[in-house]
Design a protein around this motif. Sequence first.
Motif, short mmCIF file in Angstrom:
data_model
loop_
_atom_site.label_atom_id
_atom_site.label_comp_id
_atom_site.label_asym_id
_atom_site.label_seq_id
_atom_site.Cartn_x
_atom_site.Cartn_y
_atom_site.Cartn_z
N ASP A 278 -5.33 -15.96 -3.43
CA ASP A 278 -4.01 -15.99 -2.79
C ASP A 278 -2.87 -15.68 -3.75
N GLY A 279 -3.20 -15.33 -4.99
CA GLY A 279 -2.18 -14.77 -5.87
C GLY A 279 -1.80 -13.37 -5.45
N ILE A 280 -2.54 -12.80 -4.51
CA ILE A 280 -2.26 -11.49 -3.92
C ILE A 280 -1.95 -11.69 -2.45
N ALA A 281 -0.88 -11.09 -1.98
CA ALA A 281 -0.49 -11.23 -0.57
C ALA A 281 -1.59 -10.72 0.34
N SER A 282 -1.80 -11.40 1.45
CA SER A 282 -2.90 -11.06 2.35
C SER A 282 -2.55 -9.92 3.30
N ARG A 283 -1.28 -9.61 3.44
CA ARG A 283 -0.88 -8.52 4.34
C ARG A 283 -0.60 -7.27 3.54
N TRP A 284 -1.49 -6.30 3.67
CA TRP A 284 -1.30 -5.02 3.01
C TRP A 284 -1.87 -3.93 3.90
N GLU A 285 -1.32 -2.73 3.75
CA GLU A 285 -1.67 -1.62 4.63
C GLU A 285 -2.97 -0.97 4.20
N ALA A 286 -3.90 -0.89 5.15
CA ALA A 286 -5.21 -0.31 4.85
C ALA A 286 -5.10 1.15 4.42
N GLN A 287 -4.14 1.88 4.97
CA GLN A 287 -4.04 3.31 4.70
C GLN A 287 -3.86 3.62 3.22
N ARG A 288 -3.26 2.70 2.47
CA ARG A 288 -3.04 2.93 1.04
C ARG A 288 -4.36 3.07 0.29
N PHE A 289 -5.44 2.52 0.87
CA PHE A 289 -6.72 2.49 0.17
C PHE A 289 -7.66 3.61 0.61
N TYR A 290 -7.29 4.37 1.63
CA TYR A 290 -8.18 5.42 2.11
C TYR A 290 -8.53 6.44 1.03
N PRO A 291 -7.57 6.85 0.16
CA PRO A 291 -7.95 7.82 -0.89
C PRO A 291 -8.93 7.26 -1.91
N LEU A 292 -9.14 5.94 -1.90
CA LEU A 292 -9.98 5.30 -2.91
C LEU A 292 -11.33 4.86 -2.37
N LEU A 293 -11.63 5.18 -1.13
CA LEU A 293 -12.88 4.72 -0.52
C LEU A 293 -14.10 5.22 -1.28
N MET A 294 -14.04 6.40 -1.87
CA MET A 294 -15.18 6.99 -2.57
C MET A 294 -14.98 6.99 -4.08
#
Length: 324
Positions: A278-294
């Motif tokens: 919980d030192g990291i906010a739980s609400r974040w946009e999934a789209q930011r991580f799409y370029p990193l899926l692979m």
Amino acid sequence: MDDNSRVGEARRFAAALALRAGLDELEAGRLAIVVTELGTNLVRHAQRGQLLLAVREEAGDVEMVAIDHGPGIADIRRSMDDGFSTGGTPGTGLGAIRRQARDFELHSSPEGTLAVARVGRAQAAALAAAPAIEVGGVSLPLRGEIVCGDAWAAAVEGTRTSVIVADGLGHGLDASEAAQAALDVFAADPWRAPRVLLEVIHARLRSTRGAAVTLLQADAASNRLRACGAGNVSARVLSGAVDRSLVMQHGTAGLQMRRPEEVEIEWPQHALLIVHTDGIASRWEAQRFYPLLMRDPALAAALLLRDHSRERDDATATVIRRRM
């Protein structure tokens, strides 16, 4: 990394880590080059740059994660070529890192650049024996503390992995002691059922201040994921088609906790498993991580830490992916 003197400081710290990792003279020299180039780039070109270094004892290497807040690299491919420079230097930085490191990956956007590099023993053999599953993580203490009250660990065997993320209550030495005690239980038998492991951890942590704990076991062959936890260590399954948060029960291992219950769901082919305290906010946009899926999972962990750290507590992000 706000001053040129920091580059030398990082290089001296890396030399100590090279001894811990058992690197020979040649490998330690490679490490010094990579640390120097990453650090110099952060000082000269980045805003609010950080360089994180750690020994990965089981892998026999030293991992470096560079994080900054902009302005980003306009043309990564061209920047990798020797001789390219935007700062009046010889322009060998990124090319040198690529040559000297066993692993090197980079992600850049106007919000900033993230890089992960590793130098280790028997580099060619280690690369050939790459496991089916990769796990990457970043863990940082609250500013001003000398130890982190969060901790994480992973076991990988064939197509399966078992992962723990623990957040000792509060921060500082007592929180670190609780989190490490949870990891000690995990290390003794990481393949026990998550609910059983959590019960054993709960009993072990009674002599500590307690910790929030999440356990995951995932199998790339069966595409199944089992999870169990107590407290506010978040877990999320994320791909271009799936975005699902796993709900953990309330409670604190070592203090008060209901009988553990497991959740079992599908692990989609291209989905990341993301676990964070919980030192990291739980609400974040999934789209930011799409370029990193692979990409290397440490990049996704670094992105989460950079953009969503609350900066008032220890912070840990751990990411699991299949190696395609």
